[in-house]
Structure formats: C-alpha cells, structure tokens
Design a protein around this motif. Structure first.
Motif, PDB file in Angstrom:
ATOM      1  N   GLY A   1       0.760  -1.379  -0.184  1.00 32.21           N
ATOM      2  CA  GLY A   1       0.216   0.025  -0.030  1.00 32.21           C
ATOM      3  C   GLY A   1       0.905   1.299  -0.082  1.00 32.21           C
ATOM      4  N   SER A   2       1.827   1.356  -0.756  1.00 28.14           N
ATOM      5  CA  SER A   2       2.790   2.512  -0.841  1.00 28.14           C
ATOM      6  C   SER A   2       1.859   3.590  -1.191  1.00 28.14           C
ATOM      7  N   GLY A   3       0.786   3.349  -2.068  1.00 24.85           N
ATOM      8  CA  GLY A   3       0.053   4.459  -2.683  1.00 24.85           C
ATOM      9  C   GLY A   3      -1.084   5.065  -1.875  1.00 24.85           C
ATOM     10  N   ARG A   4      -1.387   4.234  -0.818  1.00 28.59           N
ATOM     11  CA  ARG A   4      -2.480   4.495   0.055  1.00 28.59           C
ATOM     12  C   ARG A   4      -2.215   3.887   1.363  1.00 28.59           C
ATOM     13  N   PRO A   5      -1.418   4.342   1.978  1.00 24.85           N
ATOM     14  CA  PRO A   5      -1.220   3.403   3.377  1.00 24.85           C
ATOM     15  C   PRO A   5      -2.279   3.479   4.380  1.00 24.85           C
ATOM     16  N   SER A   6      -2.839   2.661   4.843  1.00 24.36           N
ATOM     17  CA  SER A   6      -4.064   2.645   5.989  1.00 24.36           C
ATOM     18  C   SER A   6      -3.944   1.646   6.787  1.00 24.36           C
ATOM     19  N   PHE A   7      -3.148   0.675   6.772  1.00 23.17           N
ATOM     20  CA  PHE A   7      -3.182  -0.316   7.704  1.00 23.17           C
ATOM     21  C   PHE A   7      -2.352   0.123   9.012  1.00 23.17           C
ATOM     22  N   HIS A   8      -1.546   0.830   8.945  1.00 17.54           N
ATOM     23  CA  HIS A   8      -0.434   0.979  10.455  1.00 17.54           C
ATOM     24  C   HIS A   8      -1.158   2.154  10.942  1.00 17.54           C
ATOM     25  N   PRO A   9      -1.160   2.361  12.174  1.00 18.11           N
ATOM     26  CA  PRO A   9      -1.657   3.658  12.867  1.00 18.11           C
ATOM     27  C   PRO A   9      -0.785   4.881  12.450  1.00 18.11           C
ATOM     28  N   ALA A  10      -1.152   5.799  13.036  1.00 13.04           N
ATOM     29  CA  ALA A  10      -0.290   7.108  12.867  1.00 13.04           C
ATOM     30  C   ALA A  10       0.718   7.141  13.449  1.00 13.04           C
ATOM     31  N   ASP A  11       1.887   7.854  12.899  1.00 15.74           N
ATOM     32  CA  ASP A  11       3.282   7.627  13.297  1.00 15.74           C
ATOM     33  C   ASP A  11       3.960   6.594  13.409  1.00 15.74           C
ATOM     34  N   PHE A  12       3.610   5.627  12.569  1.00 11.93           N
ATOM     35  CA  PHE A  12       4.190   4.111  12.560  1.00 11.93           C
ATOM     36  C   PHE A  12       5.603   4.452  12.163  1.00 11.93           C
ATOM     37  N   VAL A  13       5.920   5.300  11.408  1.00 10.77           N
ATOM     38  CA  VAL A  13       7.306   5.143  10.938  1.00 10.77           C
ATOM     39  C   VAL A  13       8.321   5.361  12.145  1.00 10.77           C
ATOM     40  N   GLN A  14       7.825   5.933  13.158  1.00 14.31           N
ATOM     41  CA  GLN A  14       8.571   6.318  14.193  1.00 14.31           C
ATOM     42  C   GLN A  14       8.409   5.172  15.419  1.00 14.31           C
ATOM     43  N   ARG A  15       7.386   4.640  15.611  1.00 13.72           N
ATOM     44  CA  ARG A  15       7.014   3.682  16.608  1.00 13.72           C
ATOM     45  C   ARG A  15       7.037   2.210  16.244  1.00 13.72           C
ATOM     46  N   HIS A  16       7.606   1.761  15.053  1.00 14.76           N
ATOM     47  CA  HIS A  16       7.466   0.478  14.476  1.00 14.76           C
ATOM     48  C   HIS A  16       8.265  -0.577  14.907  1.00 14.76           C
ATOM     49  N   SER A  17       9.256  -0.225  15.542  1.00 11.62           N
ATOM     50  CA  SER A  17      10.502  -0.974  15.986  1.00 11.62           C
ATOM     51  C   SER A  17      10.035  -2.239  16.838  1.00 11.62           C
ATOM     52  N   ALA A  18       8.998  -1.644  17.967  1.00 14.27           N
ATOM     53  CA  ALA A  18       8.556  -2.778  19.037  1.00 14.27           C
ATOM     54  C   ALA A  18       7.731  -3.789  18.242  1.00 14.27           C
ATOM     55  N   GLU A  19       6.948  -3.206  17.232  1.00 19.51           N
ATOM     56  CA  GLU A  19       5.838  -4.278  16.602  1.00 19.51           C
ATOM     57  C   GLU A  19       6.883  -4.960  15.617  1.00 19.51           C
ATOM     58  N   ALA A  20       8.106  -4.741  14.936  1.00 18.57           N
ATOM     59  CA  ALA A  20       8.485  -5.480  14.052  1.00 18.57           C
ATOM     60  C   ALA A  20       9.564  -6.583  15.279  1.00 18.57           C
ATOM     61  N   TRP A  21       9.891  -6.110  16.126  1.00 23.78           N
ATOM     62  CA  TRP A  21      10.682  -7.003  17.020  1.00 23.78           C
ATOM     63  C   TRP A  21       9.981  -8.220  17.661  1.00 23.78           C
ATOM     64  N   GLY A  22       8.502  -7.601  17.887  1.00 19.14           N
ATOM     65  CA  GLY A  22       7.622  -8.424  18.630  1.00 19.14           C
ATOM     66  C   GLY A  22       6.956  -9.519  17.494  1.00 19.14           C
ATOM     67  N   GLN A  23       6.876  -9.103  16.313  1.00 25.60           N
ATOM     68  CA  GLN A  23       6.477 -10.010  15.422  1.00 25.60           C
ATOM     69  C   GLN A  23       4.883 -10.279  15.606  1.00 25.60           C
ATOM     70  N   MET A  24       4.284  -9.438  15.850  1.00 23.89           N
ATOM     71  CA  MET A  24       2.651  -9.493  15.860  1.00 23.89           C
ATOM     72  C   MET A  24       2.129  -9.792  14.691  1.00 23.89           C
ATOM     73  N   GLN A  25       2.606  -9.144  13.546  1.00 23.07           N
ATOM     74  CA  GLN A  25       2.389  -9.480  12.315  1.00 23.07           C
ATOM     75  C   GLN A  25       3.716  -9.814  11.739  1.00 23.07           C
ATOM     76  N   ASN A  26       3.724 -10.618  10.597  1.00 27.04           N
ATOM     77  CA  ASN A  26       4.849 -10.932   9.839  1.00 27.04           C
ATOM     78  C   ASN A  26       5.200  -9.922   8.838  1.00 27.04           C
ATOM     79  N   CYS A  27       6.119  -8.943   9.222  1.00 25.84           N
ATOM     80  CA  CYS A  27       6.291  -7.813   8.344  1.00 25.84           C
ATOM     81  C   CYS A  27       6.697  -8.276   6.810  1.00 25.84           C
ATOM     82  N   SER A  28       7.457  -9.209   6.906  1.00 26.27           N
ATOM     83  CA  SER A  28       8.031  -9.508   5.314  1.00 26.27           C
ATOM     84  C   SER A  28       6.690 -10.165   4.659  1.00 26.27           C
ATOM     85  N   GLU A  29       5.736 -10.278   5.177  1.00 28.30           N
ATOM     86  CA  GLU A  29       4.557 -10.884   4.369  1.00 28.30           C
ATOM     87  C   GLU A  29       4.266  -9.616   3.388  1.00 28.30           C
ATOM     88  N   CYS A  30       4.645  -8.454   3.601  1.00 29.78           N
ATOM     89  CA  CYS A  30       4.397  -7.458   2.634  1.00 29.78           C
ATOM     90  C   CYS A  30       5.798  -6.558   2.417  1.00 29.78           C
TER      91      CYS A  30
END
Lengths: 488, 457
Positions: B332-361
């Motif tokens: 969704g580069s053209g229409r980011p809608s999945f991640h919450p606001a300010d995800f660019v700054q806060r995503h490290s915890a989600e990435a380490w925690g693997q709640m979702q599989n980031c590499s799926e997308c």
C-alpha cells in the motif's frame, strides 16, 4: 527510470486490450495520485580516540554523558543526530477492470509509478511496475487466468507471472493449480532483478519458477478449509528458493468462529506458523477472542538466515470486546504473553529477555456524524518496547466528506540502546468525494524528544500527504471512514 | 411494513366508503309511479346499450305531461345532473337476460317499481354467493369496478378513504402480497395505481404486476414524499446473514429485489468476473454506497487475523473485495491505511515483537534495510559496534537476540555483515548453526555455499 521488460510487456498487453473493453461491455477503475512530505533526521556515527575517553571497558561515557562503545587502542563510537531533511515521494496508481464483451472474459490491472529519490525513502526511485496485469476467463465452474496475478493462499500473499486454472465443479471442493515465474516478495519484480541485487550481495542470480496446488473445501458459512503446496525453484534447477505447505481452517461452531492456519517449511522441517483463534459472543454485547500462536519466521533458501537456527515463540492472547449499537459505542481490551524457545546462544552474563507482553485497549464511539476513536497499546519484549496511545476525533460532513483531528503519543525504549524516545504529535485529516473524484489529505507534526542520549537533538518532524483519486466506470465511491486515522 | 399497511388500509378503507356512499336515486320516487311505466327503458334507454349518458334518458318535458298542475302537481326537475363520480363498471350490457328487478328490487317488496340502486350484495349474490362480504378475500373486484386509473372522477380524498380488504390486515400480507398481486393484479388495480407500489418497490419497473397498474397523478400526489422504513425480515437475523444471504437470494431473488438494488449489492459484491444480481434494479442517480454494516464474519481483530478466512474462502472474499483492496494494505505505498499514525517512528517494537509478519508485505532487503541504511540505523560495513550500546559485550550476547528475532536483525544487517564472523572459509569461522540444525536439509542446501564455499558433504 526502471521499467522491467516483463512489466512493459504486461502493461502493453493490457493497454492493447483496454480499447476493446472500453468500446465493449465496460471498464471501471481508479487513478490515484498521492504525494507525501516526510521529514526525517538521519543518525550519524561519530567517534573520538579511545585514549581521550576516561574509564575502561567497552561501554563508557563522554564528559557530557553520551554513552559510547570503545575498542581498546582504537576509537570510542556513538550515534548522534544528523541533519534534518525532508523527502517527497509521489505515487501514481492506476487500477482497472474491464469486460471485453466476450462473456466471461475480463482483464485486470494495477500499475504503479513511483517518483522521488531513493536517497531517503525506500523505492521512490523512478519506477513503473505492474502489481497485477492479467486476463481472466470464467465459464461455469472453470476460471482461467494468465498474466501477472495475485494469489492469497495459506502460504501468504504473492503475485507472480504465469497462469492458473481453478475448478469448482465438484460440490464444495475447489481446486486450483498455478505456475509461472516467481517474483520477489513485496517487490513486483523478478528474483534476480535490480532491486534485490542492489540490496544484497548474495541475492539470487537466477530467476525462479513457481508452481503450486491449492485445494479448498467450502461448506458455506459453517466450514471451509484450504491446503496449499508451493515450490519455487531456480530456473537452472540447481536449488530451491522455497518449498512449503500450508493449511487454513475456518469453522462456525454454534455462535463461535474458529479460525486457524498452519505453514510448514519442507526444507528445514519446521512449523513456521500455527495459529488458532476462537471468536465467540458472550451475550449482552460482550464478545471474547482467544488465540494461540506458534511462530517461527521463514527465510527463503537463498539466504543464510534459516541456517542460523531462528527459534519460535509461543503466544497466548485474549481480548474482550463489548459493543452497544444503541449507544454507538464499542470497546475492547486484551493482552498476550509470548515465550521464546531456547536459543542455546548468548551468555548468561548478558540478559536478553525471553518473553514478551502485549496489552491493549481501545474504543470507538459514533454519535450522529461525530466519531471518536482511540486506543492504548503496550508492547514489551526483547529488542524494542513501547507504550502509547492514539486518539482521533472527527466528523462526517454529509455523505461524502470527513474531517478529523488525530494525535498520538508513543514512548519507545529498550531497543538494545541506551535512552528512550518519546514521539508526540498530531494533525488534521480530511477527505471529500467530489463527483468521480476523491480528494484527501493530512498534515501533522510530531515532536521527537530523547532521554539519556546527549548527542541526539530533539526535533519536530513534519508529515503531510495529498491524494487525488479519479474513479471511472461504475467504481463505487468510498464512504468516508469513521475509524482511526492511519498513515506513515 | 407499518407504513405499507397504513397506506393500504387507508386507500382501501376509502374505497369501501366511497362505494357505500354512492348517491342513491332518491330523487325519483319509483314506488309512487308503480304501474305507470311499462318498462324501465322508457326512462333509462341507455341501460341496454351501456350508454351512461342515457342512463336517465327521459326529458323534463315528459314529466310535465302529467305533472302539469292539473293532473298532478308540478315538479321542478331540470333533467339528469352530472352523475356522482364512482368507480363502478357499466355492467348492464353484460346482463341482457336478467330482469332489472334481479339487481334493483327493494328487498321484501313486490312490484315493478319497487327498485333501488343496486348494492354490492346484488352482484355478490351471483358472482360470489359464498363470499363473506363485499371485501372478502376471493371476490373479483373487477367484475364491478373499473381500475382506479379509469375512475378519474374520484378525488384524492375519496381514494384515500377506500376500505381495505381483510387480507390486507394479515401479518403475512407484507410478504405474501406479491404472490397475491401477481395472481390478482387486476383486483389490485381497483384501488391502487403504480405509484402505490413504487413507494416501497425499488424494482417496480421490473415487476410486471406493478407495471400492469397504470400511473395515476392523484396517487402520485398522495405518495409524494412518503418514505418507507422497511422492517428487517426475520431471515436477515440469522448468524452470518451477510455471508449466507446468497442462497436465499438465489431461491427468491424477487423478494430481495423489492428493497435492494444492484447498487447495494455492488457495495460489497465487486467480483469482476460475473455480474451480481443482474435482474435487480439499478439506481441511476445513486452511488454504490451501502449501509454501514458490521460484517458478522469480520470479528474483532479481523484486520490483523483475516488470513485464514481470506485463504479458505477466497471466492467469498472476492465477492466483496477486489484484489486491489488487498493491495491497499499488502502493497500500500500509494495508500497507507493499515498502520496507525506515526508508525514510521514507533514500528520497532511491533517489528521485534512479530505480532504480524512484516515480511509478508515488505521486502526485508529492499524496503526495510534500504530505509534503515539511509537513516543511519543499518550497519553498512563499519567495524566497531556502537549502535547496541545498552548491551555490554554485544558481540558475545547478540546470538540469542538474533535467534529470537533474526528477521529484525536482517532489516539492518546484510548477509555479508554476518559472514565476517560466521563464514566457514574466512574470518572467525564461528558456527552459527543451532543444536538442532539439520545439516541434511537437502532442499535448503543452495545457501550452504555462501558460508562454506561449496555444499558440505
């Protein structure tokens, strides 16, 4: 400008077909142009001679308190704030579906052009890519597709260049076989394409064939299940990039919905994902979600990561929900605990957490045209942790417009680094349907403040976007969302 | 439904009232003239021919032949006035063999001139002898009445005062009137015009029984601005109705088409390989902008945990979601809608925690590492670790972190970074394999050469 030859061929085919469709049964789709402004601040590594830093050992502090990592006889190094910059990525998406006038024959495409600079934002070098571009033919129980197509399977979400044939002529049984050339995950480009080879020295030097089989049992809403096998093999057949099997299940038992899936790595003989979720109403507006999950990341065989013996975690998760349509209010709260398998690595003298906790709560309230959406989330574990919340308050204006104010505050810490970072900010977001056009945009500022990192300067990060979408054919216009506002 | 019943009741109550209030021929005292006239035709010449203008064919002068003030008192009669509006058929030509008294005889009296205007009982006596009243079910209204559109003399008030047949009061009338109408459409036409139906039936133009009713400006005026808030049928209350309504639709498509247009279907059903509900009406002026329904199958957390449903039921998903819907989040580069606001700054915890599989997308190498490198997070070949400064002796400790979160590590570090120490042919030659590593994993041996130079035996 990067234009892949296969992409060009696919796009050309679609464009050749498009006029036929335009003058035949019809075409519908959307053209969207989106531009962003994203401010960022690079990290910059710095150093002083080790001899100039007092103390001993690898971890020391400069006179101003900055934590440094020292190598005896060499330098003490740290990462501090670099310059503040901005980047302006621009995306253009064209998606279209057309009917050729021949019953059952249709074409589908989504093309994307990216403009900008790869200097600071990924994949904004000038590129044109086809996410999908295929022709489909459906007659009775048979569905044939050819071109660049998307598949959602138990093994994930993939696109590839090739063909598929699906048949659903035997009651609840649905069968599909597909094959062609594999594309890099999330790349819309060949395995040995420029994107990957520039990013990794050991990237595949050969393209890959992909083929797979998919079977599903569909008993209406009460039960459906799917099994998928997929293999990706180098075109010179000297090695595999992946070979996996997966399954999915969804069943309704009474009022409860069971939903699960499993994926299995046939090379390393490991389960990558096993997940089962139960969603059940409890009455009086309450609902319960329980989930068990076992997850070990899958790495394609062209990387060495799988041989590094990554371990899995096992997690239990629960969520309680409550909603009242009369009040227009829904609330949810939940949490999860995960525990990692034994790694047989590291030392006891250095503690690396082996578990993690997630907690979250949120609510959504709609009162007439007004809506409020908010939530709090805490994520602690090894590697990185954070806690914080979001809140958006908005109003729908008529049936076609929405405006909202949003804000968030997040504290990040425990990133194997000294110091904490607090990001607090907010902005305004709006969208408006104007006939066949939708204009949406947002503008926000986030204040980033650091603790215990003397050489990192607090700064304010601007973000904004403007998007214009034009719908043609009978494409439905979107209803302005009354949910939380997303974005970068 | 209440509104529909109300409208029907009012219209039909009015009809009955109007019929019962038809002016009786009280003006001429037939009984007093008994024996003076040999036949009815002398004064009612139009009866046999059905000529309404000649129903009263006698001229005022004829009365004066007797009522001349000498033989009989004068009378003041100027001839037949305008007949009151009604919706009765001219039935006399169809009954040539019947004597007039069959229908017009005053009950209980004898004599040729003991007559009155015929009531519905007269018709019913022959045409529906077993019927339970004028408005009884099964009565053939059109035997005596013209369609409403032809009863142009009736006012809106009179139409609104039509009485309702007993059938219309049934709780099942809403669901059953369609079948009744298709079989007795002409009966409906006595009280209803097309506009009576279009208030509720969004597919009116596609229903023959409705189109058989003519348009009527009076009914159009009466129904203008009337909106109908239909009750939710019982069938819609079942669990997962949104997922199971297809079978019901196929079984009784006309039932659905009464309230729903293709536009509503198209709100969710965007399957582009076939046309959904082709026989449903289309609202030309409306967008496919359906109700804000909470899809029962999409429970809490569905945005994150929809994978199994998406896979197992992909044809069902495709009925409502185009592939581009998936792309919006999954690419969704053209229409980011999945991640919450300010995800660019806060995503490290989600990435380490693997709640979702980031590499799926996201491509770890091209997307994550590219950005981390540009931002200065990623290791780009420097020696002398300084980034992980919160962990003393990181080099010794990192193995555990790596095995727990290797995908996060790979979002900054290239394979070459690790090969400096973990290659079997150069550097420190530290074995990265865990105790359970399967060296015989033939299928993955393609990567062995990266570290070992050749595939180990």
């Amino acid at each position: 400008m990067i234009v892949h030859r296969r992409t060009l061929a696919l796009v050309s085919s679609v464009l050749l077909l498009a006029p036929t469709a335009l003058f035949a049964q019809g075409i519908r789709g959307e053209l969207r142009v989106r531009g962003d402004i994203v401010g960022f601040q690079r990290l910059q590594r710095d150093s002083v001679p080790e001899s100039q830093v007092s103390g001993s050992g690898a971890q020391r502090q400069l006179a101003d308190g900055t934590a440094v990592t020292c190598t005896t006889g060499d330098f003490c190094r740290w990462y501090g704030s670099g310059d503040t910059e901005s980047v302006y990525p621009l995306y253009q998406d064209l998606r279209a579906t057309g009917w050729t006038g021949v019953e059952g024959l249709s074409f589908h495409t989504q093309l994307r052009a990216r403009l900008g600079s790869d200097e600071a934002w990924p994949r904004t070098e000038q590129e044109v890519e086809a996410i999908t571009a295929y022709i489909g033919y459906r007659k009775d129980d048979l569905w044939l597709r050819g071109g660049r197509m998307l598949r959602s399977g138990s093994l994930g979400y993939r696109n590839f260049d090739g063909a598929s044939v699906a048949w659903s002529g035997l009651g609840p049984l649905r069968l599909e076989a597909y094959g062609g050339w594999s594309l890099g995950i999330g790349l819309n480009a060949p395995r040995n394409g420029q994107l990957l080879t520039e990013a990794d020295e050991w990237a595949p030097n050969k393209r890959a064939y992909i083929y797979g089989f998919d079977g599903a049992l569909d008993f209406g809403t009460s039960f459906f299940a799917n099994v998928q096998y997929q293999r990706e093999i180098r075109t010179d057949e000297t090695g595999l990039y992946s070979e996996r099997i997966g399954g999915s299940l969804r069943a309704i038992v009474g009022d409860a919905i069971l939903d699960g899936g499993i994926t299995y790595d046939l090379a390393f003989k490991e389960i990558n994902l096993a997940r089962l979720q139960m969603t059940s109403p409890l009455g009086a507006g309450f609902g319960l979600v329980l989930e068990g999950k076992h997850y070990r990341p899958f790495f394609e065989y062209w990387t060495i990561w799988g041989a590094f013996s990554p371990v899995a975690y096992t997690e239990g998760r629960g969520m309680l929900t409550w909603s009242s349509p009369e009040l227009g209010l829904s609330l949810e709260a939940g949490g999860g605990y995960r525990d990692y398998d034994e790694t047989s690595a590291g030392t006891e003298s250095v503690e690396i957490k082996e578990d993690g906790v997630r907690l979250y709560g949120g609510g959504h309230w709609v009162n007439g045209p007004w809506f409020v959406d908010g939530g709090y989330r805490s994520e602690t574990g090894f590697g990185a942790s954070r806690y914080g919340g979001d809140l958006s308050v908005g109003r729908r204006i008529g049936a076609d417009a929405r405006i909202a104010l949003f804000g968030s505050s997040t504290k990040s810490f425990g990133e194997f680094r000294i110091g904490e970072q607090l990001g607090t900010g907010g902005g305004i977001d709006a969208s408006w349907n104007l006939g066949d056009f939708t204009v949406s945009g947002s503008a926000a500022l986030y204040r980033i403040t650091f603790e215990n990192r003397s050489r990192n300067e607090d700064w304010t990060q601007p973000r904004a976007h403007l998007s214009v979408a034009w719908r043609f054919g009978s494409t439905p216009k979107p209803r302005p969302s009354m949910r939380g506002i997303g974005g970068y | 439904m209440k509104r529909a019943i109300l409208i029907g009741t009012v219209v039909l109550a009015g009809a009955t009232s109007a019929l019962l209030s038809m002016p009786q021929q009280e003006g001429f005292p037939h009984a007093k003239h008994q024996g003076l006239f040999p036949s009815c035709n002398a004064c009612h010449a139009g009866i046999e021919t059905g000529d309404a203008e000649m129903f009263i064919s006698v001229e005022p002068e004829a009365c004066q032949a007797c009522h001349d003030g000498q033989v009989a008192p004068r009378v003041n009669w100027d001839g037949p006035g305008e007949r009151p509006a009604n919706n009765l058929k001219t039935v006399h030509p169809g009954h040539p063999e019947l004597p007039c008294s069959s229908c017009h005889q005053v009950p209980g009296r004898s004599g040729d001139m003991q007559v009155q205007a015929a009531g519905f009982e007269a018709c019913q006596a022959c045409h529906a002898p077993n019927a339970d009243g004028h408005l009884a079910a099964g009565n053939d209204c059109v035997q005596c009445h013209v369609p409403l559109t032809e009863a142009t003399g009736l006012t809106e008030a009179q139409i609104g005062a039509f009485p309702a047949p007993a059938t219309h009061a049934s709780p099942q009338f809403l669901s059953e009137h369609g079948a009744m109408a298709s079989g007795e459409a002409s009966n409906c036409s006595v009280c209803h015009a097309r506009e009576s139906c279009t208030v509720c039936h969004v597919n009116a133009e596609m229903v023959p029984a409705i189109m058989a009713l003519g348009p009527d400006p009076r009914v159009a005026a009466m129904t203008a601005g009337v909106t109908w808030d239909p009750p939710v049928p019982q069938s819609h209350a079942v669990t997962e109705w949104n997922l199971s309504h297809g079978a019901a639709m196929r079984e009784a498509p006309n039932s659905c088409a009464t309230c729903h247009t293709q536009n509503l279907c198209a709100t969710c059903h965007i399957d582009t390989s076939e046309q959904i509900a082709p026989d449903f009406a289309v609202e030309a002026s409306a967008s496919a902008d359906g109700p804000l329904v909470k899809i029962p199958g999409h429970g809490p957390n569905f945005a994150v945990a929809h994978g199994a449903a998406a896979v197992a039921s992909s044809p069902k998903c495709a009925a409502c979601h185009e592939e581009t819907y998936c792309v919006d989040c999954h690419d969704g580069s053209g229409r980011p809608s999945f991640h919450p606001a300010d995800f660019v700054q806060r995503h490290s915890a989600e990435a380490w925690g693997q709640m979702q599989n980031c590499s799926e997308c996201h491509s770890n190498e091209v997307f994550c590492r590219d950005c981390h490198t540009t931002q200065g997070f990623a290791n780009v070949g420097q020696t002398g670790a300084a980034f992980h400064d919160a962990v003393p002796d990181w080099f010794v400790a990192h193995g555990k972190a790596a095995r727990q979160g290797l995908d996060a590590c790979a979002s900054c570090h290239t394979q070459s970074s690790c090969l400096r120490c973990h290659s079997a042919v150069e550097g420190f030659r530290i074995n990265p394999h865990g105790p359970d590593f399967d060296a015989d994993a033939e299928k993955a041996k393609g990567s062995c050469t990266i570290c070992h130079g050749s595939t180990p035996e």
